[in-house]
Design a protein around this motif. Structure first.
Motif, PDB file in Angstrom:
ATOM      1  N   THR A  49       0.872  -1.178   0.000  1.00  0.00           N
ATOM      2  CA  THR A  49       0.000   0.000   0.000  1.00  0.00           C
ATOM      3  C   THR A  49       0.905   1.224   0.000  1.00  0.00           C
ATOM      4  OG1 THR A  49      -1.718  -1.162   1.207  1.00  0.00           O
ATOM      5  CG2 THR A  49      -1.770   1.245   1.294  1.00  0.00           C
ATOM      6  N   VAL A  50       0.789   2.009  -1.060  1.00  0.00           N
ATOM      7  CA  VAL A  50       1.628   3.199  -1.190  1.00  0.00           C
ATOM      8  C   VAL A  50       0.948   4.363  -0.468  1.00  0.00           C
ATOM      9  CG1 VAL A  50       2.466   4.923  -2.861  1.00  0.00           C
ATOM     10  CG2 VAL A  50       2.689   2.470  -3.358  1.00  0.00           C
ATOM     11  N   ALA A  51       1.749   5.120   0.264  1.00  0.00           N
ATOM     12  CA  ALA A  51       1.189   6.332   0.885  1.00  0.00           C
ATOM     13  C   ALA A  51       2.069   7.516   0.520  1.00  0.00           C
ATOM     14  CB  ALA A  51       1.121   6.186   2.395  1.00  0.00           C
ATOM     15  N   THR A  52       1.425   8.579   0.084  1.00  0.00           N
ATOM     16  CA  THR A  52       2.121   9.837  -0.183  1.00  0.00           C
ATOM     17  C   THR A  52       1.512  10.898   0.742  1.00  0.00           C
ATOM     18  OG1 THR A  52       0.592  10.677  -1.852  1.00  0.00           O
ATOM     19  CG2 THR A  52       2.334   9.159  -2.605  1.00  0.00           C
ATOM     20  N   SER A  53       1.904  12.138   0.530  1.00  0.00           N
ATOM     21  CA  SER A  53       1.359  13.203   1.381  1.00  0.00           C
ATOM     22  C   SER A  53      -0.095  13.519   1.025  1.00  0.00           C
ATOM     23  CB  SER A  53       2.210  14.460   1.245  1.00  0.00           C
ATOM     24  OG  SER A  53       2.231  14.872  -0.105  1.00  0.00           O
ATOM     25  N   SER A  54      -0.599  12.922  -0.065  1.00  0.00           N
ATOM     26  CA  SER A  54      -1.971  13.259  -0.453  1.00  0.00           C
ATOM     27  C   SER A  54      -2.855  12.053  -0.747  1.00  0.00           C
ATOM     28  CB  SER A  54      -1.950  14.166  -1.695  1.00  0.00           C
ATOM     29  OG  SER A  54      -1.243  13.522  -2.736  1.00  0.00           O
ATOM     30  N   ALA A  55      -2.317  10.842  -0.724  1.00  0.00           N
ATOM     31  CA  ALA A  55      -3.150   9.682  -1.075  1.00  0.00           C
ATOM     32  C   ALA A  55      -2.565   8.399  -0.512  1.00  0.00           C
ATOM     33  CB  ALA A  55      -3.266   9.569  -2.598  1.00  0.00           C
ATOM     34  N   ILE A  56      -3.464   7.423  -0.318  1.00  0.00           N
ATOM     35  CA  ILE A  56      -3.062   6.077   0.126  1.00  0.00           C
ATOM     36  C   ILE A  56      -3.754   5.100  -0.813  1.00  0.00           C
ATOM     37  CG2 ILE A  56      -3.116   4.418   2.033  1.00  0.00           C
ATOM     38  CD1 ILE A  56      -3.576   6.852   3.923  1.00  0.00           C
ATOM     39  N   PHE A  57      -2.978   4.243  -1.483  1.00  0.00           N
ATOM     40  CA  PHE A  57      -3.606   3.370  -2.491  1.00  0.00           C
ATOM     41  C   PHE A  57      -2.748   2.123  -2.698  1.00  0.00           C
ATOM     42  CE2 PHE A  57      -0.918   6.647  -4.258  1.00  0.00           C
ATOM     43  CZ  PHE A  57      -0.110   5.999  -5.172  1.00  0.00           C
ATOM     44  N   PRO A  58      -3.387   1.003  -3.083  1.00  0.00           N
ATOM     45  CA  PRO A  58      -2.618  -0.212  -3.343  1.00  0.00           C
ATOM     46  C   PRO A  58      -1.865  -0.068  -4.660  1.00  0.00           C
ATOM     47  CG  PRO A  58      -4.975  -0.618  -3.616  1.00  0.00           C
ATOM     48  CD  PRO A  58      -4.832   0.821  -3.244  1.00  0.00           C
ATOM     49  N   ALA A  59      -0.580  -0.343  -4.651  1.00  0.00           N
ATOM     50  CA  ALA A  59       0.182  -0.216  -5.908  1.00  0.00           C
ATOM     51  C   ALA A  59       1.526  -0.920  -5.781  1.00  0.00           C
ATOM     52  CB  ALA A  59       0.409   1.253  -6.265  1.00  0.00           C
ATOM     53  N   ASP A  60       2.011  -1.400  -6.918  1.00  0.00           N
ATOM     54  CA  ASP A  60       3.400  -1.840  -7.019  1.00  0.00           C
ATOM     55  C   ASP A  60       4.250  -0.606  -7.337  1.00  0.00           C
ATOM     56  OD1 ASP A  60       2.269  -4.415  -6.922  1.00  0.00           O
ATOM     57  OD2 ASP A  60       2.110  -4.486  -9.120  1.00  0.00           O
ATOM     58  N   VAL A  61       5.507  -0.663  -6.960  1.00  0.00           N
ATOM     59  CA  VAL A  61       6.433   0.420  -7.324  1.00  0.00           C
ATOM     60  C   VAL A  61       7.609  -0.217  -8.057  1.00  0.00           C
ATOM     61  CG1 VAL A  61       7.932   2.272  -6.472  1.00  0.00           C
ATOM     62  CG2 VAL A  61       5.770   1.787  -5.297  1.00  0.00           C
ATOM     63  N   ALA A  62       7.839   0.234  -9.293  1.00  0.00           N
ATOM     64  CA  ALA A  62       8.935  -0.328 -10.101  1.00  0.00           C
ATOM     65  C   ALA A  62      10.093   0.655 -10.146  1.00  0.00           C
ATOM     66  CB  ALA A  62       8.440  -0.614 -11.515  1.00  0.00           C
ATOM     67  N   ILE A  63      11.292   0.085 -10.116  1.00  0.00           N
ATOM     68  CA  ILE A  63      12.508   0.895 -10.077  1.00  0.00           C
ATOM     69  C   ILE A  63      13.427   0.459 -11.208  1.00  0.00           C
ATOM     70  CG2 ILE A  63      14.586   1.372  -8.695  1.00  0.00           C
ATOM     71  CD1 ILE A  63      12.758   0.667  -6.213  1.00  0.00           C
TER      72      ILE A  63
END
Ligand code: DUC
Ligand code: ZN
Ligand code: ZN
Length: 488
Positions: free
Chosen positions: A14-28
């Motif tokens: 679950t990704v959290a930023t300063s404005s949203a929380i949402f299920p997501a993968d993060v690719a690098i």
């Protein structure tokens, strides 16, 4: 046709930023974030983030590392120990201090400091420049070159005998900062009130650590905050008030911001989680909690939380300033010192985020997005590091912390990686802990182990961000359109 896989995918969190929380993968790919979304294609490597939170790595914008302090002594940590400690606590960017003392050339101070950081840091870093000797050479020659070289922030002190600036000097620094587009950060306490009160306390035999707090009057913070706001407004130079500790200090900042002045402010965990009771311990034990400004009352804690909620204060930094509880640190001036002879500061780089996560997320105070905002996104924005740092967005540096929101940890000195040898938060149990930490795509910490070499952190050259842009409204007396055409 096969496409090249991502280098690394953090899968199913679950990704959290300063404005949203949402299920997501993060690719690098390489050092940066390549994609954020559901069901991303496979990576050459994958990290299972299911059931975990994926947050931007913390940005700690105020930490004293391998620096000669206001009292003229060296902090306990090296760049290596401090940045390892930061990484274990989920922080991936740190801004520390290249400290000029009187008689030193600022450019040489910064060069020497670069060499220390280059050798030891395991995460990325930038410097604030402490200006204690604002000579013509400092302000007209060295400062402009250093700002151009990416040091866009200055710290000044209104107290401490060795490094304090008087109001004339403060005006000179504010003016030079405006000319060069740098942000000025301020230690705002009234020096005379501290010195006068401290002398009388010591003279009358009140020597114990608990009197440290008494010797830094709360009204002295409010006065100095008020004064530097007036000086900065006159010059029209944005400022950041460091380590706000009192309800009165926060109130002055709120008022100034309400008037449209560019005044930013931070507080620190010690002012949110500790009080003067911590200083009031038998014998010299309270020395561990001596810092400046001092820890205050629970009513101040409440006022600071409210100021954070309203946006009056925008960041929470550690003000990591570690001194060992021995003759190299707190007792450098003897085994039985009065409180004035004890170095000011406590460790905090590693505990900052877990303490705040526990309060803000696990206990529900202000929530996860605000946690990310105060500890990563806002400091990155204010100090010219955004969007490279402090945000989960395509193209940003892959500085990420995977948090187990359910992990309970009891804070202890044995668990910490700094060299202070004690923790001001010993015995506190927090819920939520960063288990895997990445700096520019490299796993630097994983489940209690370090995977980064000293010197692998990089210097971050910064322009001042929007925070340092003047309002365009200076004092009428220095505005040629309002002062009969005088250029001052
Ligand atoms: N001010 C700081 O910012 N840090 C440590 C001590 C101090 O006085
Ligand atoms: Zn300070
Ligand atoms: Zn500090």
């Amino acid at each position: 046709m096969s496409t090249k896989p991502y280098d690394l995918v953090l899968r199913g969190g679950t990704v959290a930023t300063s404005s949203a929380i949402f299920p997501a993968d993060v690719a690098i790919d390489g050092e940066t974030i390549a994609a954020v979304g559901r069901d991303l294609p496979p990576g050459a490597r994958e990290i299972d983030a299911r059931g975990k939170l994926v947050l931007p790595g913390g940005v700690d914008s105020h930490a004293h590392i391998e620096q000669v302090s206001a009292a003229g002594i060296l902090n306990a940590d090296t760049f290596e120990s401090a940045t390892v400690s930061a990484a274990f606590g989920g922080t991936t960017t740190v801004i520390s201090f290249a400290a000029q003392h009187v008689g030193l050339r600022l450019d040489e101070v910064v060069d020497a400091y670069h060499a220390l950081a280059r050798k030891g840091a395991v995460i990325d870093y930038a410097f604030h420049m402490i200006i204690a000797d604002p000579t013509e050479a400092t302000l007209k020659d060295h400062l402009p070159r250093l700002v151009k070289a990416g040091h866009a922030t200055i710290k000044v002190f209104m107290t401490y005998d060795r490094i304090k600036l008087d109001d004339m000097q403060l005006l000179d620094v504010l003016y030079a900062a405006r000319e060069n587009r740098a942000l000025v950060c301020v230690h705002a306490e009234n020096h005379a009130m501290i010195t006068w009160t401290g002398k009388r306390l010591v003279g009358n035999g009140y020597l114990a650590p608990r009197y440290h707090g008494i010797s830094h009057p709360r009204s002295g913070e409010a006065e100095a905050v008020n004064r530097v706001i007036a000086l900065a407004a006159f010059i029209d130079q944005p400022i950041m008030i460091f380590h706000v500790s009192s309800a009165e200090g926060a109130a002055r900042i709120r008022q100034a911001r309400g008037e449209g002045l560019k005044v930013f402010a931070e507080t620190c965990p010690q002012y949110l989680f500790l009080t003067a009771k911590d200083l009031d311990r038998p014998g010299l034990e309270g020395a561990k909690w001596i810092c400046s400004p001092p820890v205050r009352q629970s009513s101040d804690q409440e006022a600071l939380w409210q100021a954070l909620a309203r946006g009056d204060l925008q960041t929470v930094s550690s003000d990591h300033a570690p001194y060992r509880f021995d003759a190299s640190g707190k007792f450098i001036n003897g085994a039985d010192p009065d409180f004035k002879a004890i170095p000011n500061g406590m460790p905090g780089l590693e505990a900052r985020l877990p303490l705040l996560f526990d309060a803000m997320v696990s206990q529900g105070r202000l929530g996860l997005e605000k946690f990310v905002s105060l500890t990563a996104t806002e400091p990155a924005k204010i100090y010219g590091l955004h969007p490279r740092k402090g945000q989960i967005v395509i193209g940003a540096d892959a500085d990420l912390a995977i948090w187990d929101a359910n992990r309970k940890v009891t804070i202890s000195a044995a668990l910490m990686h700094d060299l202070a040898g004690y923790s001001p938060y010993e015995g506190r149990t927090v819920t939520g802990w960063p288990v895997t930490v990445l700096s520019r795509g490299r796993v630097v910490v994983d489940d209690g182990s370090l995977h980064a070499a000293p010197g692998s952190g990089r210097f971050l050259a910064r322009d001042a961000g929007a925070a340092a842009v003047p309002t365009g409204r200076r004092g009428p007396e220095i505005d040629p359109e309002q002062n009969f055409g005088a250029y001052i």
